[in-house]
Design a protein around this motif. Structure first.
Motif, short mmCIF file in Angstrom:
data_model
loop_
_atom_site.label_atom_id
_atom_site.label_comp_id
_atom_site.label_asym_id
_atom_site.label_seq_id
_atom_site.Cartn_x
_atom_site.Cartn_y
_atom_site.Cartn_z
N ARG A 121 1.05 -1.18 -0.02
CA ARG A 121 0.08 0.04 0.20
C ARG A 121 0.77 1.38 -0.03
O ARG A 121 1.52 1.67 1.13
N ASN A 122 1.05 1.90 -1.20
CA ASN A 122 2.20 2.91 -1.39
C ASN A 122 1.32 4.15 -1.98
O ASN A 122 1.55 4.27 -3.00
N THR A 123 0.61 4.62 -1.14
CA THR A 123 -0.19 5.86 -1.62
C THR A 123 0.36 7.04 -0.66
O THR A 123 0.33 7.01 0.53
N ASP A 124 0.31 8.31 -1.34
CA ASP A 124 0.68 9.48 -0.80
C ASP A 124 -0.18 10.57 -1.14
O ASP A 124 -0.30 11.26 -2.05
N PRO A 125 -1.26 10.81 -0.18
CA PRO A 125 -2.19 11.81 -0.47
C PRO A 125 -1.63 13.12 -0.26
O PRO A 125 -0.88 13.70 0.90
N SER A 126 -1.86 14.13 -1.10
CA SER A 126 -1.18 15.45 -0.90
C SER A 126 -2.38 16.41 -1.37
O SER A 126 -3.29 16.07 -2.12
N GLY A 127 -2.22 17.74 -0.92
CA GLY A 127 -2.98 18.75 -1.43
C GLY A 127 -2.36 19.88 -2.05
O GLY A 127 -1.08 20.17 -1.49
N LEU A 128 -2.84 20.58 -3.05
CA LEU A 128 -2.43 21.83 -3.39
C LEU A 128 -3.09 23.02 -3.37
O LEU A 128 -4.35 22.85 -3.92
N LYS A 129 -2.84 24.16 -2.85
CA LYS A 129 -3.38 25.24 -2.87
C LYS A 129 -3.33 26.29 -3.90
O LYS A 129 -2.05 26.50 -4.04
N SER A 130 -4.17 26.47 -5.01
CA SER A 130 -3.59 27.15 -6.21
C SER A 130 -3.49 28.74 -5.64
O SER A 130 -4.07 29.00 -4.68
N SER A 131 -2.82 29.38 -6.52
CA SER A 131 -2.35 30.63 -6.20
C SER A 131 -2.78 31.64 -7.30
O SER A 131 -2.08 31.36 -8.43
N SER A 132 -3.35 32.61 -7.06
CA SER A 132 -3.63 33.67 -8.15
C SER A 132 -2.71 34.44 -8.17
O SER A 132 -2.37 35.19 -9.37
N GLY A 133 -1.38 34.54 -7.27
CA GLY A 133 -0.36 35.39 -7.52
C GLY A 133 0.80 34.95 -8.28
O GLY A 133 1.79 35.58 -8.61
N ASP A 141 -9.66 20.45 -9.87
CA ASP A 141 -11.04 20.50 -9.91
C ASP A 141 -11.59 18.90 -9.16
O ASP A 141 -12.69 18.86 -8.61
N LYS A 142 -10.66 17.96 -9.14
CA LYS A 142 -10.96 16.65 -8.46
C LYS A 142 -9.77 15.92 -8.37
O LYS A 142 -8.70 16.22 -8.94
N PRO A 143 -9.88 14.89 -7.29
CA PRO A 143 -8.57 14.47 -7.08
C PRO A 143 -7.98 13.72 -8.20
O PRO A 143 -8.49 13.09 -8.94
N LEU A 144 -6.62 14.13 -8.54
CA LEU A 144 -5.53 13.42 -9.44
C LEU A 144 -4.73 12.41 -9.01
O LEU A 144 -3.71 12.62 -7.91
N LYS A 145 -4.61 11.30 -9.46
CA LYS A 145 -3.86 10.26 -9.25
C LYS A 145 -2.54 10.31 -9.86
O LYS A 145 -2.78 10.20 -11.17
N ILE A 146 -1.46 10.45 -9.42
CA ILE A 146 -0.23 10.69 -10.51
C ILE A 146 0.44 9.44 -9.92
O ILE A 146 1.20 9.30 -8.83
N LYS A 147 0.87 8.44 -10.75
CA LYS A 147 1.48 7.11 -10.65
C LYS A 147 3.08 7.30 -11.01
O LYS A 147 3.57 7.58 -12.18
N PHE A 148 3.58 6.69 -10.12
CA PHE A 148 5.15 6.29 -10.57
C PHE A 148 5.58 4.89 -10.35
O PHE A 148 5.64 4.62 -9.07
N TRP A 208 8.33 -3.52 -10.15
CA TRP A 208 9.01 -3.97 -8.92
C TRP A 208 8.38 -3.18 -7.62
O TRP A 208 8.07 -3.90 -6.61
N SER A 209 8.02 -2.00 -7.52
CA SER A 209 7.33 -1.16 -6.92
C SER A 209 6.82 0.08 -7.11
O SER A 209 6.65 0.27 -8.70
N GLY A 210 6.21 0.80 -6.57
CA GLY A 210 5.82 2.00 -7.00
C GLY A 210 5.04 2.77 -6.03
O GLY A 210 5.03 2.42 -5.03
N VAL A 211 4.59 3.94 -6.21
CA VAL A 211 3.89 4.92 -5.18
C VAL A 211 3.02 5.63 -6.09
O VAL A 211 3.26 6.19 -7.23
N THR A 212 1.85 6.05 -5.45
CA THR A 212 0.71 7.13 -6.17
C THR A 212 0.62 8.35 -5.46
O THR A 212 0.29 8.32 -4.26
N MET A 213 0.99 9.41 -5.87
CA MET A 213 0.57 10.70 -5.26
C MET A 213 -0.70 11.03 -5.80
O MET A 213 -1.16 11.23 -6.80
N ILE A 214 -1.33 11.38 -4.59
CA ILE A 214 -2.76 11.92 -4.79
C ILE A 214 -3.04 13.36 -4.67
O ILE A 214 -2.72 14.03 -3.54
#
Length: 698
Positions: A427-439, A566-573, A601-607
């Motif tokens: 179980r190699n998942t990595d939940p993350s969040g990004l706050k957009s910046s207008s500046g 706009d919705k959770p995006l899974k980025i797979k490595f 062999w292995s991997g990780v998913t950044m959410i």
């Protein structure tokens, strides 16, 4: 060839020479046991009655199911041509393809009345040991080409169980078979077996053994034992038919049941079991909807007072978390306990980490198709921003070193395929969040840190009117981008080639994202070397590592100006390892070419998901007045991003609308610093954003 754990390789023939209540109960007990506990398919179970027609089975729902039922009332064409058609008793055994090269397993059980050397199965004909021996020597010739002779005695392991009187007299029917077991409840000279209308005593004990029931404290020879523990220092969780016989004998003696004779069994050959168990943890691509294989739905986290979902990846740092592992039983054998090995680690594919081993005893015996959940406590400290979990199941004790045995031995990796390792998952998942910046799009790679020794300039207001905006000059370091470190470690023997596969979405969607990758020395985190992906055959970063070496990769993912997720995006490595194989070419002469093949062999998913978090709180010094020029600093767990904010005269501080992440937070005044605390900006529970953050200077 060994017996297999595949249901399609199991066959059973249950005979009774009497259709009275006692013997129908015998059949039902055996049928329920092999169907429910040993996964024998109904289409592979034949129940043969000595009657003009199949009797009324309303009172025996186990026998009233889908198994093949036959009534025999003549000398039977079984004697000659009956097997040559699809109606023949053993025709199916020889003609079914089975699962592959392993041996099929055939159970032949007899109950009812019996004579010395024969069983009355019809008015004008008996089944005797000579008849059974002939049937077990039966063959079908496949004309081919080339012609192939299929013999039951060669393709199958034969297990004969005789409940009826004089059962020992059938012993010679299996003498010529290389793999066989023969169990009888009565010696050749005994004409009576013990039992009541509820069933024969010996059969009741025999099926109890196969169901992993436990002998009582009063058993004369094996008190308190499971069948697999008989004659062994410790049980091996596989029940031999000899152990089942001894268990049945002790069961009868413990319960004062007069079985008249002395049961016994004989075994010849290998694997004297009705079937073999198998254990499974689902890979992510077996989930609905499918995920990457390293996102197992059977491994998850909970923490008291926080998340209690069975599909959670949020670590609650500096707390006792609970790691859950769901176990699926399969194969053709029940399971009474499971050995667990689990590892929390940082690097792709394994490597250093904290290992837990344990024993899981389910609330009830696991039958094929059952599942159970094992859980253990793990204290997550705030040393790392991301951890992976690898879990393994076994029917024997797992040592710490065996958690990574897929990585050792050099050549073993050539056969490595996660989909062939049903007993293991990650179980190699990595939940993350990004706050957009207008500046803007946030800081450039490697420039998202403040000077922690002199934070005054970084804590200055970003605008000339601080009442309108609480941002400081460094708040942008915690918005609109993410720098995260993943580790690839070679914990195999010999130098290895790796590929760090880049999710194509990061390269194609450059209107929303910008992504770059860097190698970094953990001792000098400011020194970074950019790693440029190779696009073909798949976007990847090539890596070569010596044994025991590791590469720290900084993943920089930023949002372009004004972009929202706009919705959770899974980025797979996907982390692949190279294996060398030979390919043969046929031309004027035979030659071989050695080439590299890469396996997952292995991997990780950044959410990546949209969201923001406002980190605010107070600084206190007990009843004392606060010193002047206090600054609060917030830093991501891997130390790649940080910001500073001033503390006002009332002790308040604020970081507005930053990435929902996990932060180390502390205060600095002069040469003094407070203790660092962990603040969860991730949505680990609905009240996490309401809890006050208090930094004490005491």
């Amino acid at each position: 060839m060994a017996i297999t754990s595949k249901a399609e390789d199991k066959y059973a023939y249950l005979f009774t020479s009497d259709v009275s209540e006692r013997y129908l109960n015998d059949l039902e007990k055996v049928y329920n046991t092999i169907s429910d506990y040993y996964n024998y398919p109904d289409g592979n179970i034949w129940i043969v009655f000595a009657a003009d027609s199949v009797p009324d089975l309303t009172a025996f729902p186990g026998l009233n199911g889908a198994a093949v039922k036959k009534a025999v009332n003549t000398t039977l064409a079984m004697q000659d041509t009956y097997e040559d058609s699809a109606e023949g008793l053993f025709y199916k055994v020889l003609n079914d393809p089975g699962s592959g090269p392993g041996k099929k397993s055939v159970l032949i059980y007899f109950t009812g009345a019996g004579n010395n050397g024969s069983i009355t199965i019809a008015a004008d004909g008996d089944i005797d040991s000579t008849w059974l021996q002939a049937r077990l020597g039966f063959e079908i010739i496949d004309p081919g080409p080339p012609p192939v002779v299929n013999r039951i005695s060669e393709k199958c392991q034969i297990n004969v169980v005789m409940q009826q009187p004089h059962g020992e007299s059938f012993q010679n029917c299996v003498n010529a078979i290389a793999d066989n077991t023969f169990t009888y409840s009565c010696a050749q000279t005994d004409s009576v077996t013990g039992g009541t209308n509820t069933g024969s005593y010996f059969t009741s004990g025999w099926v109890g053994a196969l169901r992993f029931e436990q002998l009582g404290a009063g058993a004369p020879n094996y008190p308190g034992k499971y069948a697999d523990e008989i004659d062994l220092a410790a049980g091996n969780l596989h029940i031999t038919l000899d152990q089942a016989c001894k268990f049945a004998k002790d069961y009868c003696q413990e319960n004062g049941l007069a079985i008249v004779s002395t049961p016994d069994s004989n075994m010849v050959g290998n694997d004297p079991y009705l079937g073999l168990p198998s254990l499974k943890i689902l890979d992510g691509d077996e989930h609905t909807p499918p995920r990457s294989w390293w996102e197992s739905p059977d491994i998850w986290l909970t923490c008291p007072g926080y998340y209690n979902s069975d599909d959670n990846d949020y670590y609650v740092y500096d707390e006792d978390n609970t790691i859950h592992i769901r176990i699926h039983a399969g194969g053709c054998h029940p399971v009474r306990l499971v050995y667990i090995g689990s590892k929390v680690f940082r690097s792709g594919g394994g490597g250093p980490g904290e290992v837990h081993t344990g024993i899981h005893t389910p609330a009830s015996v696991l039958k094929p198709g059952d599942s159970s959940t094992y859980a253990y406590t793990y204290y997550y400290n705030a040393g790392f921003a991301h951890s992976c979990i690898k879990s393994r199941l076994a029917l024997e004790l797992i040592s710490d070193s065996e958690i990574d045995d897929l990585d050792s031995g050099g050549a073993a990796v050539n056969e490595w395929d996660p989909h062939n390792r049903n007993h293991e998952a990650q179980r190699n998942t990595d939940p993350s969040g990004l706050k957009s910046s207008s500046g803007g799009a946030g800081a450039a790679p490697g420039e998202g840190k403040i000077d922690e020794k002199a934070p005054e300039e970084d804590a200055e207001p970003e605008t000339d009117n601080p009442e309108q905006d609480t941002d400081t000059k460094s708040t942008k370091n915690l918005r609109a981008f993410k720098e995260h470190v993943y580790i690839i470690r070679n914990n195999m023997k010999g130098m290895r080639d790796f590929r760090y596969l880049i999710d194509p979405v990061l390269l194609k969607d450059n209107k929303r994202f910008k992504a770059r990758w860097f190698a970094v020395d953990p001792q000098y985190p400011g020194k970074m070397t950019e790693l440029r992906p190779i696009i073909k055959p798949l976007p990847h970063i090539p890596i070569v590592l010596r044994p025991g070496r590791e590469l720290h990769i900084v993943n920089y993912i930023g949002l372009n100006k004004g972009v929202n997720v706009d919705k959770p995006l899974k980025i797979k490595f996907d982390i692949q390892v190279g294996t060398k194989c030979f390919m043969r070419f046929f031309g004027l002469r035979l030659r071989s070419l050695r080439r590299m093949v890469f396996r997952s062999w292995s991997g990780v998913t950044m959410i990546i998901q949209d969201g923001s978090f406002t980190l605010k709180g107070t600084v206190s010094k007990g009843k004392e007045k606060l010193p002047e020029r206090i600054y609060v600093m917030a830093e991501t767990l891997d130390g790649r991003q940080s910001a500073a904010a001033p503390v006002d005269e009332k002790g308040n501080f604020i970081f507005s609308r930053i990435n929902p992440d996990i932060y180390r937070v502390w205060a600095k005044y002069g040469d003094m610093t407070s203790r660092k605390i962990i603040v969860h900006g991730q949505p680990i529970d609905k009240d996490s954003k309401k809890r006050p953050v208090i930094i004490s200077l005491d």
